[in-house]
Enzyme design. Structure first.
Site, short mmCIF file in Angstrom:
data_model
loop_
_atom_site.label_atom_id
_atom_site.label_comp_id
_atom_site.label_asym_id
_atom_site.label_seq_id
_atom_site.Cartn_x
_atom_site.Cartn_y
_atom_site.Cartn_z
N TRP A 51 55.05 34.82 -40.00
CA TRP A 51 55.13 35.12 -41.42
C TRP A 51 53.75 35.18 -42.06
O TRP A 51 53.57 35.81 -43.11
CB TRP A 51 56.01 34.10 -42.13
CG TRP A 51 57.46 34.29 -41.83
CD1 TRP A 51 58.26 33.48 -41.07
CD2 TRP A 51 58.29 35.37 -42.27
NE1 TRP A 51 59.53 33.98 -41.00
CE2 TRP A 51 59.58 35.15 -41.73
CE3 TRP A 51 58.07 36.50 -43.05
CZ2 TRP A 51 60.64 36.02 -41.97
CZ3 TRP A 51 59.13 37.36 -43.28
CH2 TRP A 51 60.39 37.12 -42.75
N ASN A 96 51.12 36.55 -40.62
CA ASN A 96 50.29 37.60 -40.04
C ASN A 96 50.93 38.98 -39.98
O ASN A 96 50.23 39.95 -39.71
CB ASN A 96 49.87 37.20 -38.61
CG ASN A 96 48.90 36.04 -38.60
OD1 ASN A 96 47.71 36.20 -38.77
ND2 ASN A 96 49.43 34.84 -38.41
N ASN A 142 52.54 40.62 -42.51
CA ASN A 142 52.41 41.32 -43.78
C ASN A 142 51.27 40.67 -44.56
O ASN A 142 51.50 39.79 -45.40
CB ASN A 142 53.72 41.26 -44.57
CG ASN A 142 53.71 42.13 -45.80
OD1 ASN A 142 52.66 42.50 -46.31
ND2 ASN A 142 54.89 42.48 -46.29
N PRO A 188 49.08 41.78 -46.98
CA PRO A 188 49.01 41.86 -48.46
C PRO A 188 49.90 40.83 -49.15
O PRO A 188 49.46 40.17 -50.10
CB PRO A 188 49.47 43.29 -48.74
CG PRO A 188 49.08 44.06 -47.53
CD PRO A 188 49.32 43.11 -46.38
N TYR A 215 50.66 29.39 -53.29
CA TYR A 215 50.47 28.21 -52.44
C TYR A 215 49.32 27.33 -52.93
O TYR A 215 49.50 26.12 -53.17
CB TYR A 215 50.23 28.67 -51.00
CG TYR A 215 50.12 27.56 -49.99
CD1 TYR A 215 51.25 26.93 -49.48
CD2 TYR A 215 48.88 27.14 -49.52
CE1 TYR A 215 51.16 25.92 -48.54
CE2 TYR A 215 48.77 26.13 -48.59
CZ TYR A 215 49.92 25.51 -48.10
OH TYR A 215 49.81 24.51 -47.18
N HIS A 226 63.83 39.04 -51.49
CA HIS A 226 64.64 39.71 -50.47
C HIS A 226 66.06 39.95 -51.00
O HIS A 226 66.62 41.05 -50.85
CB HIS A 226 64.70 38.87 -49.19
CG HIS A 226 63.53 39.08 -48.28
ND1 HIS A 226 62.30 38.53 -48.52
CD2 HIS A 226 63.40 39.78 -47.12
CE1 HIS A 226 61.46 38.88 -47.56
NE2 HIS A 226 62.10 39.64 -46.69
N TYR A 230 81.62 47.39 -47.29
CA TYR A 230 82.77 48.20 -46.86
C TYR A 230 84.07 47.64 -47.43
O TYR A 230 84.93 48.38 -47.92
CB TYR A 230 82.82 48.24 -45.34
CG TYR A 230 84.03 48.94 -44.77
CD1 TYR A 230 84.07 50.34 -44.68
CD2 TYR A 230 85.13 48.22 -44.32
CE1 TYR A 230 85.18 50.98 -44.15
CE2 TYR A 230 86.24 48.85 -43.79
CZ TYR A 230 86.26 50.23 -43.72
OH TYR A 230 87.36 50.86 -43.21
#
Length: 489
Positions: free
Chosen positions: A375, A377, A379, A381, A391, A416, A478
């Site tokens: 996590w 490395n 992404n 940006p 952080y 997400h 569905y």
């Protein structure tokens, strides 16, 4: 005949210093004894020692054919050249996927339809709600800029500026969500694109506000002194630097909004020129991989997902697992292609056009031996933004590292879910749960798996975890949309 069995019939010499024929970093050669047991007492010269034929003809040969060494598959051997095995894996992967592809064509025929992609963005050719939402996003960017201009000259207090920024950022998240949720003419894919643009704008303007606030605080600290000149970041090639508040221009704002980064700086590192060949390669990659992604999704993913609905409806667990494993291969392949398309082709193309110098959009996440390393490395940006604006501020306020890390995962889980549930108009929290499950998963992998085993565990979670979330959302979508309509009919 007098030389045979003469005095000094046995002689000793050291083995030659020729490199071992084993190659690949094998153990060094050891000393060997060579005894002269044949005719001709003179030891063979260096040229005669090459090859076994000269030694045999002259009556000299080595009695010892063994030496101290490890098998090549042993870690102590030092051997590291497994390129042939890697090539074999690639060939096997190509052959197995070629079989699956041929089976898919025989079973379903050609399903690729580029025209169908247009319908994913538009229901009405005369109505472009997603595009209108993206254009309206400029209003929020200009609003943040105007607030910063007034804060720079003291026309607003810091408390009033903070209140205006919070209201603007909250509206950036709520306004497109309300439109996507309530407007019937917008498609799910169009909603995803629009919400993604607004999410990026939210993160950029958050960083824009923070950095300008830090500049004002630094200016207040030096009081009557001249504001320090901005330093070039990462050895940038810019010929001049900008200091606060000279950075508050529309040119600077929109450069940042289009730049492939989420973290604002007064002076970005700049490349000296646009490399036309490099740019052309990236553009061709973008075009090729876009077509490949569309083809794989239509030809491979969609039929597999459609065939997975009945096992879910019947709660046939063995068939569900079989469908999950079958979906894992195309899903993971599409994810890998998407990663390369976005983080290498697209972002490098944008950076080249804008002469943006920092091209570290990803690191070697494929070597991750822990979930945390992945996590951090895959992404860069987003990771830089989380570390710089979330952080570290939490640590400065006294939070522990564990609490700060959990906060980062909570924020990531929110976005997400924001990008999935609102376009689908349903709230099942599968994406949120999947992201929060990374916290105990990271502890388990770091605690029980190390080295290659940890890397294999990370790959396993990537290959299996995503298809689970995909099937959960597709099944619920569905049931809510198609089964309900069929029941009403």
């Amino acid at each position: 005949m007098s030389d045979r069995g003469g005095a000094g019939g046995s002689r000793r010499r050291r083995a030659g210093s020729r490199p071992s024929s084993q190659g690949g970093g094998g153990p060094p050669a050891v000393e060997e004894e060579v005894r002269d047991v044949g005719a001709g007492g003179d030891a063979p010269g260096p040229d005669k020692d090459k090859g076994g034929e000269a030694n045999v003809n002259s009556g000299h040969w080595d009695l010892r054919c063994h030496r101290l060494q490890d098998s090549l598959f042993s870690s102590d051997s030092g051997f590291s050249n497994y390129r042939g095995i890697l090539n074999w894996c690639v060939v096997m992967l190509i052959l197995s996927n070629a079989r699956l592809f041929l089976e898919n064509l025989i079973k379903y025929g050609i399903l690729v339809d580029p025209i169908q992609v247009v319908s994913l963005f538009l229901k009405n050719p005369y109505s472009w709600p997603a595009l209108c939402l993206i254009i309206v996003a400029n209003v929020f960017a200009v609003a943040a800029f105007q607030v910063e201009k007034r804060l720079a000259v003291g026309a607003l207090t810091e408390q009033a500026g903070l209140l205006l920024h919070v209201a603007n950022l909250a509206t950036i998240l709520c306004f497109p969500a309300a439109v996507a949720f309530l407007l019937e003419s917008i498609t799910p894919v169009g909603s995803v694109v629009a919400l993604l643009v607004y999410t990026i704008l939210f993160l950029k303007l958050f960083s824009y506000r923070d950095v300008n606030l830090w500049c004002r605080e630094r200016r207040a600290q030096v009081k009557t002194k001249t504001a320090p000149t901005g330093k070039k970041a990462n050895g940038g090639t810019s010929q001049h630097t900008v200091s606060y508040p000279d950075n508050l221009t529309y040119r600077d704002l929109y450069y940042f909004l289009f730049a492939p980064t989420l973290c604002y700086e007064l002076n970005f590192p700049r490349s000296p020129r646009i490399r036309k060949r490099f740019l052309l390669r990236r553009l061709l990659e973008m075009l090729f991989f876009t077509q490949l992604l569309v083809g794989l999704i239509q030809q491979w993913m969609v039929p597999t997902i459609q065939n997975s609905m009945k096992p879910f409806k019947d709660m046939d667990y063995s068939r569900i697992i079989e469908r999950l494993l079958k979906l894992a291969i195309p899903n993971h392949l599409i994810w890998l292609i998407f990663f390369y398309w976005l983080f290498h082709s697209c972002l490098n193309a944008v950076a080249e056009l804008m002469q943006f110098g920092d091209r570290e959009f990803y690191r070697d996440w494929w070597n991750s031996e822990s979930v945390t390393y992945f996590w951090q490395n895959w992404n860069i940006p987003v990771h830089k933004w989380c570390f710089r604006h979330f952080y570290k501020p939490m640590l400065r306020r006294g939070s522990s590292k564990w609490v700060a890390r959990t906060g980062v995962f909570l924020a990531s889980a929110f976005f997400h879910e924001y990008l999935v549930s609102i376009p689908l108009r349903m709230f099942r929290l599968w994406a949120f749960t999947g992201m929060m499950a990374q916290i105990p998963l990271a502890w388990i992998v770091s605690r029980f798996f190390r080295g290659n085993y940890g890397n294999a565990a990370v790959w396993l979670t990537l290959i299996i975890g995503q298809p689970v979330a995909v099937l959960m959302y597709v099944h619920d979508y569905y049931v809510l949309n198609y089964e309900a309509e069929a029941a009403e009919a």
